[in-house]
Design a protein around this motif. Structure first.
Motif, PDB file in Angstrom:
ATOM      1  N   ASP A 397       0.848  -1.180   0.000  1.00  0.00           N
ATOM      2  CA  ASP A 397       0.000   0.000   0.000  1.00  0.00           C
ATOM      3  C   ASP A 397       0.893   1.243   0.000  1.00  0.00           C
ATOM      4  O   ASP A 397       1.877   1.307   0.750  1.00  0.00           O
ATOM      5  CB  ASP A 397      -0.869  -0.007   1.261  1.00  0.00           C
ATOM      6  N   PRO A 398       0.574   2.229  -0.844  1.00  0.00           N
ATOM      7  CA  PRO A 398       1.488   3.382  -0.940  1.00  0.00           C
ATOM      8  C   PRO A 398       1.647   4.146   0.369  1.00  0.00           C
ATOM      9  O   PRO A 398       2.722   4.723   0.618  1.00  0.00           O
ATOM     10  CB  PRO A 398       0.848   4.251  -2.028  1.00  0.00           C
ATOM     11  N   ILE A 399       0.623   4.177   1.203  1.00  0.00           N
ATOM     12  CA  ILE A 399       0.779   4.863   2.490  1.00  0.00           C
ATOM     13  C   ILE A 399       1.615   4.002   3.433  1.00  0.00           C
ATOM     14  O   ILE A 399       2.515   4.498   4.131  1.00  0.00           O
ATOM     15  CB  ILE A 399      -0.592   5.190   3.113  1.00  0.00           C
ATOM     16  N   GLU A 400       1.363   2.699   3.444  1.00  0.00           N
ATOM     17  CA  GLU A 400       2.142   1.825   4.329  1.00  0.00           C
ATOM     18  C   GLU A 400       3.621   1.854   3.942  1.00  0.00           C
ATOM     19  O   GLU A 400       4.501   1.864   4.808  1.00  0.00           O
ATOM     20  CB  GLU A 400       1.610   0.391   4.259  1.00  0.00           C
ATOM     21  N   PHE A 401       3.897   1.857   2.633  1.00  0.00           N
ATOM     22  CA  PHE A 401       5.289   1.909   2.174  1.00  0.00           C
ATOM     23  C   PHE A 401       5.952   3.205   2.639  1.00  0.00           C
ATOM     24  O   PHE A 401       7.090   3.201   3.124  1.00  0.00           O
ATOM     25  CB  PHE A 401       5.322   1.796   0.648  1.00  0.00           C
ATOM     26  N   ARG A 402       5.213   4.299   2.520  1.00  0.00           N
ATOM     27  CA  ARG A 402       5.778   5.574   2.971  1.00  0.00           C
ATOM     28  C   ARG A 402       5.961   5.583   4.484  1.00  0.00           C
ATOM     29  O   ARG A 402       6.965   6.076   4.995  1.00  0.00           O
ATOM     30  CB  ARG A 402       4.886   6.726   2.510  1.00  0.00           C
ATOM     31  N   LEU A 403       4.981   5.034   5.207  1.00  0.00           N
ATOM     32  CA  LEU A 403       5.105   4.995   6.670  1.00  0.00           C
ATOM     33  C   LEU A 403       6.330   4.185   7.093  1.00  0.00           C
ATOM     34  O   LEU A 403       7.036   4.549   8.038  1.00  0.00           O
ATOM     35  CB  LEU A 403       3.841   4.387   7.281  1.00  0.00           C
ATOM     36  N   GLN A 404       6.575   3.115   6.380  1.00  0.00           N
ATOM     37  CA  GLN A 404       7.704   2.258   6.721  1.00  0.00           C
ATOM     38  C   GLN A 404       9.040   2.984   6.553  1.00  0.00           C
ATOM     39  O   GLN A 404      10.021   2.654   7.231  1.00  0.00           O
ATOM     40  CB  GLN A 404       7.665   1.007   5.832  1.00  0.00           C
ATOM     41  N   ASN A 405       9.057   3.955   5.667  1.00  0.00           N
ATOM     42  CA  ASN A 405      10.327   4.620   5.340  1.00  0.00           C
ATOM     43  C   ASN A 405      10.332   6.113   5.639  1.00  0.00           C
ATOM     44  O   ASN A 405      11.253   6.832   5.233  1.00  0.00           O
ATOM     45  CB  ASN A 405      10.626   4.411   3.854  1.00  0.00           C
ATOM     46  N   ALA A 406       9.314   6.580   6.339  1.00  0.00           N
ATOM     47  CA  ALA A 406       9.145   8.028   6.504  1.00  0.00           C
ATOM     48  C   ALA A 406      10.260   8.662   7.329  1.00  0.00           C
ATOM     49  O   ALA A 406      10.758   8.083   8.303  1.00  0.00           O
ATOM     50  CB  ALA A 406       7.801   8.307   7.169  1.00  0.00           C
ATOM     51  N   ALA A 407      10.621   9.880   6.945  1.00  0.00           N
ATOM     52  CA  ALA A 407      11.553  10.674   7.741  1.00  0.00           C
ATOM     53  C   ALA A 407      10.905  10.990   9.085  1.00  0.00           C
ATOM     54  O   ALA A 407       9.702  11.239   9.167  1.00  0.00           O
ATOM     55  CB  ALA A 407      11.892  11.963   7.001  1.00  0.00           C
ATOM     56  N   LYS A 408      11.708  10.980  10.115  1.00  0.00           N
ATOM     57  CA  LYS A 408      11.202  11.240  11.469  1.00  0.00           C
ATOM     58  C   LYS A 408      12.313  11.877  12.297  1.00  0.00           C
ATOM     59  O   LYS A 408      13.411  12.117  11.765  1.00  0.00           O
ATOM     60  CB  LYS A 408      10.726   9.938  12.104  1.00  0.00           C
ATOM     61  N   GLU A 409      12.029  12.105  13.545  1.00  0.00           N
ATOM     62  CA  GLU A 409      13.045  12.690  14.413  1.00  0.00           C
ATOM     63  C   GLU A 409      14.285  11.803  14.409  1.00  0.00           C
ATOM     64  O   GLU A 409      14.187  10.590  14.635  1.00  0.00           O
ATOM     65  CB  GLU A 409      12.497  12.832  15.841  1.00  0.00           C
TER      66      GLU A 409
END
Lengths: 750, 87
Positions: A397-409
């Motif tokens: 899922d495109p959101i799940e893929f982004r969540l898995q790799n998202a920039a964060k603190e």
């Protein structure tokens, strides 16, 4: 706790302070300026995109009755090699000056060659027609890849490729090469299960502000220059003008008028120096206003680009490495936003191994200017398109893929910067939970797309002063010109600090003589930085009001407390407004001031969702539903935040689907009007839905991040990803206009 | 000591290393030490008084106000970054 409950003023939606003047037509814009003895200035522009200026004969124009002055570049000082830091970065003033009036070469069609001041617009036009310019046309280069070739026509024989201070051995149209690298890219690529590499192109697009540039100048006989202008920064307009004429800044006053849109395009000066030079020569105040075609041809669009992206991931959906090659079209002079393009391209992802090369490339087009998150939208279009393709390839899922790799603190960006607290994950989660995402999209030729966007949001310097009036109101003078409702968002922060109503703060934008130095209104910085200054003004006033209350109660100031605008000593209390009435009898007038350097970036992320339908017979795309989600830090005035998200999305959709500079082979723009340069109107778009995410910025007293630029970054990629879902076609060139999409559909057999 | 990260295009000036450890209580002091130890690198970043146009400094992920006098006593890393603006 929601913002509205935590605060009294912040998070509410008061009526904007400048609203009545604007809706009744009383607000004074640049073209509304009237002065005794005012005359009209007009510009002669080059018909050639690249030509040597052999000779300019102004004698016939000067003899025309009613003509008061004619100027060429000879009326401006030679500024060779003068580099100036104008707050937002280094600027070569020789290039700024030569962009205002061409020196020995015309470098794009529409380049200003000469200007006239006359007693009427008709006479000025007639005089312009009488100026004789002998040109020697030169080969034109419009395509940035061609401009990068060693044998390409050279725009500037004195510009060399800068590699962080090291120039190339030979002059080049490539004015800058940036290289960023982190980690071990080559090793990571070997380990990857999936690698996708694609090339993208984007067109030059204009900010499309509704108000054309307008400036009036009066060079007084005492040598003082006053300029009324439509600008995003009175102080930067003053600095540029003073530098161009090599006069002290104290000799220049810039009075910022109301501004009918800027989006980054009203930071560089264009007309200000011309009006000033004409005024100096004629002895009269001179007003100049651009026509729409002059705005398109003579001011800065944002860069077109060619971008190559390579992204590598594991089967499990973990991004391992990214490579990017970006070439941005700077137009006729260096400075095409390649730096932020490189810094933003992978900014939404926790990518440990990255390699980025960026090139700033000159060609015979108008000098580019900033446009909302300058450089980021092109980069996000490319990166987010590949991210979408990777997610599909990995069946994620495109959101799940982004969540898995998202920039964060803690994520280290490609340039080395490590994020403090940021809100991308919260935006993705808000997208996933939204009614939009949870509502199935059904129907033929329909598709849903998603993309993330990022912009730094900067700090820089801001100044404010405020004085307490005896009726309990507070007059606030701020140095930031108001292009997005910042009078109100800054006033609300002062009101919150003082514990009074937003309507009791009366905000005014000061000129360069009436308020302390303030950097440009740009970089989504004003509600953050000038808001921080207003907060400090509030604390300053509060300290003085405590002193006055102590005098009234005949007690030490240390025994007076204040909470939400109520001052207390033991069982006595008095509200701010009541105390303000007594101030004239308790001591000196109360005046607060603050001048601050707000430091650096606040880092704002957004996520956009779009549903659209493609007419496969015409290639026309209809936007069915659109949701813009963004981390605002704290939404000071939620209506303004929503408006910024909607405006950015609308501009980004135009960039995605229709907008582009169309040139003929000789570099003449073919669509220099709003009839032919197709921006979206209200009829083209549904109501843009918004979701404000609030992850407070830890470096701001009220948590503000700034909001104005991030919302333009994601739309082109979100639209392209939705078109893929609708048609099965990956469109990698902007705009995805009906002819281009129709052709792609036809070639695919559809 | 602060770990000073050097942009890749300038790493040749410090024998190809990505970073160097430098002392200094403030950015100004750090740059003075850099000028003594790596004069070619320092010359690309500041003019002896202020940062050259086009640069900004990030200290532990934060671009501080009044950068030259920004404190480094508790910091772990410093980055020299291209200055950013906006629209």
């Amino acid at each position: 706790m929601s913002t509205a409950k935590k605060y009294q003023v912040i998070g509410t939606r008061p009526i904007r302070h400048d609203g009545v003047d604007k809706v009744t037509g009383r607000a004074r814009y640049g073209a509304d300026v009237q002065l005794p003895g005012l005359v009209v200035g007009k510009v002669l522009r080059s018909p050639h995109a690249h030509a040597k200026i052999v000779r300019i004969d102004t004698s016939a124009a000067e003899k025309l009755p009613g003509v008061l002055a004619v100027i060429t570049s000879k009326d401006l000082p030679n500024l060779a090699g003068k580099i100036v830091d104008l707050g937002e970065g280094a600027v070569n003033m020789a290039h700024v000056s030569a962009n205002c009036l061409a020196h020995d070469k015309a470098l794009y069609k529409g380049h200003a060659i000469a200007a006239v001041a006359a007693t009427s617009a008709y006479i000025a036009d007639e005089a312009i027609a009488k100026i004789v310019v002998e040109y020697e046309p030169l080969p034109v280069v419009l395509d940035l890849l061609e401009a990068m070739q060693p044998d390409s026509p050279l725009l500037h024989p004195d510009v060399f490729t800068d590699r962080m201070g090291e120039p190339s051995p030979r002059p080049s149209n490539i004015s800058k090469h940036i290289h960023l690298e982190q980690g071990k890219v080559d090793e990571a690529l070997v380990e990857a299960d999936v690698i996708i590499e694609r090339e993208f192109r984007t067109a030059s697009v204009h900010q499309g502000y509704i108000e054309p540039h307008a400036s009036t100048a009066l060079w007084n006989s005492d040598g003082h220059l006053t300029i009324w202008t439509s600008t995003q920064g009175a102080f930067t307009a003053r600095a540029q003008t003073a530098e161009i004429f090599e006069i002290p800044v104290s000799q220049v006053t810039v009075i910022p008028c109301e501004i009918g849109g800027g989006f980054g395009g009203k930071i560089t000066v264009y007309l200000e120096p011309l009006a000033a030079a004409l005024s100096r020569k004629s002895g009269r105040p001179v007003k100049m206003s651009m026509r729409r075609d002059e705005v398109f041809e003579g001011t800065g669009p944002t860069p077109g680009s060619v971008i190559r992206i390579k992204l590598a991931a594991t089967k499990a959906g973990k991004l391992l490495a990214g490579e990017a090659w970006l070439a941005y079209d700077a137009g006729a002079f260096p400075g095409g936003m390649i730096g932020p393009g490189c810094m933003c391209v992978f900014s939404a992802y926790d990518l440990p191994n990255v390699r980025i090369d960026g090139f700033d490339v000159m060609c015979n087009k108008p000098k580019t200017a900033a446009y909302r998150a300058p450089g980021a939208t092109q980069a996000a279009f490319a990166c987010e398109s590949v991210i979408d393709e990777l997610a599909e390839t990995l069946q994620l899922d495109p959101i799940e893929f982004r969540l898995q790799n998202a920039a964060k603190e803690g994520t280290r960006r490609a340039d080395g910067e490590v994020y403090r607290r940021v809100g991308l994950i919260e935006c993705l989660e808000a997208a996933r939970a939204s009614d939009h995402y949870r509502t199935p999209l059904i129907g033929k030729n329909r598709g849903r797309g998603i993309a993330a966007g990022f912009w730094f949001n900067i700090g820089l310097k801001s100044s404010c002063t405020a004085h307490v009036n005896p009726d309990g109101t507070v007059t606030l003078v701020e140095g930031s010109t108001d292009i997005g409702g910042t009078r109100t968002s800054v006033a609300m922060q002062l009101a919150e600090t003082l514990g009074i109503a937003a309507a009791d703060v009366l905000p005014h934008v000061g000129d360069t003589d009436s308020v302390g130095y303030t950097d440009v209104t740009g970089g989504s910085r004003v509600t953050n930085a000038t808001g921080k200054a207003a907060y400090q003004v509030g604390l300053d006033i509060q300290r003085q009001m405590i002193d006055r209350a102590a005098v009234m109660w005949e007690c030490p100031a240390s025994e007076v407390t204040v909470e939400r605008g109520v001052y207390r000593h033991k069982d006595q209390s008095i509200a701010f407004k009541e105390l303000a009435v007594k101030v004239p009898h308790l001591g000196d007038p109360v005046v607060g001031r603050a001048s601050i350097d707000a430091g650096g970036a606040t880092n704002a992320f957004g996520v956009h969702l779009v549903d659209l339908e493609v007419d496969t017979e015409t290639g026309k795309v209809s936007i069915l539903r659109y949701t813009a989600i963004q981390d605002a830090g704290t939404a000071i005035h939620p209506s303004y935040v929503e408006g910024q998200l909607q405006g950015g999305a609308a501009q980004g959709i135009g960039w995605a689907l229709n907008e582009e500079y169309a040139f003929d082979d000789e570099g003449r723009m073919q669509n220099a009007s709003f009839l032919d340069y197709r921006m979206p109107t209200a009829l083209d778009l549904p109501m843009i839905e918004t979701i404000i995410v609030e992850v407070p910025n830890p470096d701001h007293p009220y948590g503000v991040r700034g909001v104005g630029e991030t919302p333009i970054v994601a739309p082109p990629a979100a639209v392209a990803n939705a078109i893929y879902r609708a048609t099965g076609l990956r469109m990698r060139q902007l705009p995805i206009s009906p002819p281009r999409l129709w052709k792609a559909i036809a070639e695919a057999g559809g | 000591m602060t770990n000073v990260f050097v942009p890749p295009q300038l790493q040749a000036l410090i024998d190809g290393r990505p970073s160097v450890e430098l002392p200094g209580e403030t950015v100004r002091q750090l740059l003075r030490v850099m000028h003594e130890k790596y004069p070619q690198l320092a010359a690309r970043l500041w003019d002896g008084e202020k940062l050259l146009p086009g640069w900004m400094v990030s200290i532990d992920g934060r671009v501080p106000p009044n950068v030259m006098s920004a404190k480094l006593s508790q910091s772990r890393e410093v980055h020299f970054l291209p200055a950013i603006g906006g629209g």
